[in-house]
Every structure is written in C-alpha cells, then in structure tokens.
Design a protein around this motif. Structure first.
Motif, mmCIF file in Angstrom:
data_model
loop_
_atom_site.group_PDB
_atom_site.id
_atom_site.type_symbol
_atom_site.label_atom_id
_atom_site.label_comp_id
_atom_site.label_asym_id
_atom_site.label_seq_id
_atom_site.Cartn_x
_atom_site.Cartn_y
_atom_site.Cartn_z
ATOM 1 N N THR A 257 0.830 -1.213 0.000
ATOM 2 C CA THR A 257 0.000 0.000 0.000
ATOM 3 C C THR A 257 0.865 1.265 0.000
ATOM 4 O OG1 THR A 257 -1.690 -1.213 1.191
ATOM 5 C CG2 THR A 257 -1.920 1.164 1.176
ATOM 6 N N ILE A 258 1.920 1.268 0.787
ATOM 7 C CA ILE A 258 2.778 2.461 0.859
ATOM 8 C C ILE A 258 3.531 2.651 -0.462
ATOM 9 C CG2 ILE A 258 4.764 3.518 2.027
ATOM 10 C CD1 ILE A 258 3.761 2.224 4.632
ATOM 11 N N LYS A 259 3.985 1.528 -1.047
ATOM 12 C CA LYS A 259 4.705 1.614 -2.325
ATOM 13 C C LYS A 259 3.785 2.211 -3.387
ATOM 14 C CE LYS A 259 7.987 -1.131 -4.969
ATOM 15 N NZ LYS A 259 7.466 -1.220 -6.320
ATOM 16 N N GLU A 260 2.550 1.704 -3.417
ATOM 17 C CA GLU A 260 1.576 2.190 -4.401
ATOM 18 C C GLU A 260 1.336 3.697 -4.208
ATOM 19 O OE1 GLU A 260 -2.978 1.057 -5.097
ATOM 20 O OE2 GLU A 260 -1.694 -0.673 -4.750
ATOM 21 N N LYS A 261 1.202 4.114 -2.950
ATOM 22 C CA LYS A 261 0.923 5.530 -2.675
ATOM 23 C C LYS A 261 2.112 6.410 -3.082
ATOM 24 C CE LYS A 261 -1.248 8.697 0.379
ATOM 25 N NZ LYS A 261 -2.224 8.828 1.436
#
Ligand SMILES: NC(=O)c1ccc[n+]([C@@H]2O[C@H](COP(=O)([O-])OP(=O)(O)OC[C@H]3O[C@@H](n4cnc5c(N)ncnc54)[C@H](OP(=O)(O)O)[C@@H]3O)[C@@H](O)[C@H]2O)c1
Length: 288
Positions: A257-261
């Motif tokens: 999720t953090i990578k995507e954001k």
C-alpha cells in the motif's frame, strides 16, 4: 548496547503486552502501564514494574506518573507510545464527541506522555521515543476516518519532534504496522458506529462485517513485530550496523500500500509538474 529501561503505554494486550515480555527476554527493564492495574498484574509477575496510566488523564497526572516511572530505576531510556483504539464510523454518522475522544487517546495521549518524559531525555542527551502509528497513517480507509486522521496527525507531529530533538542525541521512531493479530478489532476495544443513512448503509455494513471477520484472522504475527521493534531500538538483529529510519512500516500489506501511494504521488508530481511549479510571483527576486 547496555541495559535499557523502557516505559510503555497500553500494556493490557496486543503490542504493548508482547513488547513487555520481549523486552524482559532481551535483558532490558520494562515499566508496563495500563488504564487498570489489575489488567497488567501478570506483567508485574513476569518481572516488569507496573504503573496505572490512562493517557487521557491531565498533563499534571501524567507528569506525576512519569516522574514515578523515572524514580523506579533512576531513568527511562525508551518510551513507547502504544495506547490507542479504533473508532469506526462514516463522516456523516460519527459524532463530534467520538472524533474528539479518538484524538484524545491516539494523539493527545501520545503528546502528553512524550511532553512528560522529554525534559528527562533531553537533559540526559540520550533516549528513544517510539510511536506506534499505523498503515492508517498513510492510507485513509473508508469508515475509519477518525482513526486514520489520528494516525496522520501523529505522523506529522512526530516528524517535527524528530527534527527538533535529534540535535540532543534523541532518536524518534514511527512504527507503522499493517494488520496484526491483537485485540484492536475485538468487541469491547473496537468502537463501531453503523450508518443510519440509507445511502451508506450497505457499504458501512460491509466494512463492519469485514472488520469483525478480520478480528483474530489478521495476517501479522505480533511476536515477530515486537522483536523487530526491539531490534530497531537496540540496533541489533535486523538493525545491526544500519541507520534506522524515522518511519518503519511493518507487514506485507503495508509494503504494497505504501509503495503504491509513493508511486502514485511521484506520478502525480511528474504529470502536473508544470501546473504545480507555476504559482510563484513573476520576476520575484526576493529569494535571490
Ligand atoms: N493490531 C493492528 O493491526 C494494528 C495496526 C496498526 C497499528 N496498530 C497500533 O498498535 C497499537 C496497539 O494496539 P494493539 O493492536 O496492540 O491493540 P489492543 O490489543 O487493543 O491494545 C490497545 C491497548 O491500548 C490501551 N488503551 C486504550 N485506551 C487507552 C487509554 N486511554 N490509556 C491507556 N491505555 C489505553 C488498551 O488498554 P485497555 O485494556 O485499558 O483498553 C490496550 O492495552 C495502537 O497504537 C494501534 O493503533 C495496531
């Protein structure tokens, strides 16, 4: 690293409880705190010191408790702001008082505890301040806006704290867990406000059911997480010889999720670069 004295909030279950056990197993000293002393008596029997501490109490009461904590071993080296809960409810349903209560525990509680211990750490030019944040400090899931808001607020407050205090040799650490198997989503801890508005009713019910199903089925192993937290503070194990960052996500769900954001944010900056960079005064020489 020599023996550390840890002060931890919210030790009756979950991360706090397991941290205390793990800290003791590593040879460090733990001061476990909780809203009700009888819920942390077992930690005292395991070798921790125990103090009653409700993080929503007044600054003066918290100062007094922290002073007692310092007196137990003559110092505190690490404070872990762990106490929190999740208030679930959509924007149009959740009451102002519930939002205030959510911030009172999750944000103002951490502020008060940290302000109580900070002069001690600053004067000693040594110490680590750990904050248990969340993936919800990066990503606002629907129907838990108050919780996400509290963790986003914590992230900003703590980033500033880190910059203000690093010159005194203090280390600050924001732990950002994904979904871990604790009592966070268990009945009694999770505060649920279902939607009374027809437009939201189905989506709200789906989220309530989803969190109920997730309780005790979360993928994250809290034992593994607390070992990593202690490694990061002690610079041992996975953190040996490494520079420990301010933010530390934990869990595969957090990673994706953090990578995507981050990727989305970089893409948006690139795509809208010309517009974003177009707002300065024309021919302004103020900044040389
Ligand atoms: N588990 C996860 O998936 C997850 C994910 C991201 C972040 N986190 C964070 O991890 C931290 C610990 O939560 P957990 O997962 O271990 O859940 P937990 O098992 O429910 O533990 C929460 C602890 O906070 C305490 N607490 C609540 N309000 C308090 C107050 N006013 N004063 C003092 N203590 C209070 C609770 O004590 P009582 O028994 O008195 O209620 C309990 O000991 C929280 O900051 C949470 O936001 C957890």
């Amino acid at each position: 690293m020599s023996q550390l004295v840890w002060l931890i909030t919210g030790c009756s279950s979950g991360f706090g409880e397991l941290l205390v056990h793990h800290i003791l197993s590593r040879g460090d000293l733990a001061i476990a705190t909780g809203r009700k002393l009888d819920k942390i008596k077992h930690l005292e029997r395991a070798g921790a010191a125990a103090l009653e501490l409700d993080v929503t109490h007044s600054q003066q009461e918290i100062n007094d408790t922290v002073a007692k904590a310092i007196a137990i071993y003559g110092r505190v080296d690490v404070v872990v702001n762990n106490a929190a809960y999740v208030s679930m409810g959509g924007w149009e349903d959740i009451g102002y008082d519930q939002i205030l209560a959510q911030f009172d525990t999750n944000v103002f509680g951490s502020i008060k505890v940290t302000r109580a211990i900070l002069p001690h750490l600053r004067e000693r030019r040594s110490g680590t301040m750990v904050f248990i944040s969340s993936l919800s400090g990066w990503h606002g899931h629907s129907f838990v806006g108050a919780y996400a808001g509290s963790k986003f607020a914590l992230e900003g407050l703590v980033e500033s704290l880190s910059r203000e205090t690093e010159a005194f040799g203090l280390k600050t650490l924001l732990i950002e867990p994904g979904r871990f198997r604790t009592k966070l989503l268990s009945p009694g801890n999770l505060q649920v406000m279902q939607s009374n508005i027809a437009d939201y009713a189905e989506a709200s019910q789906t989220h309530v059911n989803g969190l109920a199903q997730e309780d005790q089925a979360q993928p994250g192993d809290t034992q593994k997480a607390v070992k990593i937290i202690v490694d990061l503070v002690r610079k041992e194990g996975c953190a040996a010889g490494k520079e420990v960052p301010l933010r530390f996500p934990l869990g595969a769900d957090c990673f994706s999720t953090i990578k995507e954001k981050c990727e989305e944010t970089l893409n948006l900056l690139e795509e809208w670069k010309d517009v974003i960079n177009s707002t300065d005064h024309d021919n302004d020489t103020t900044w040389g």
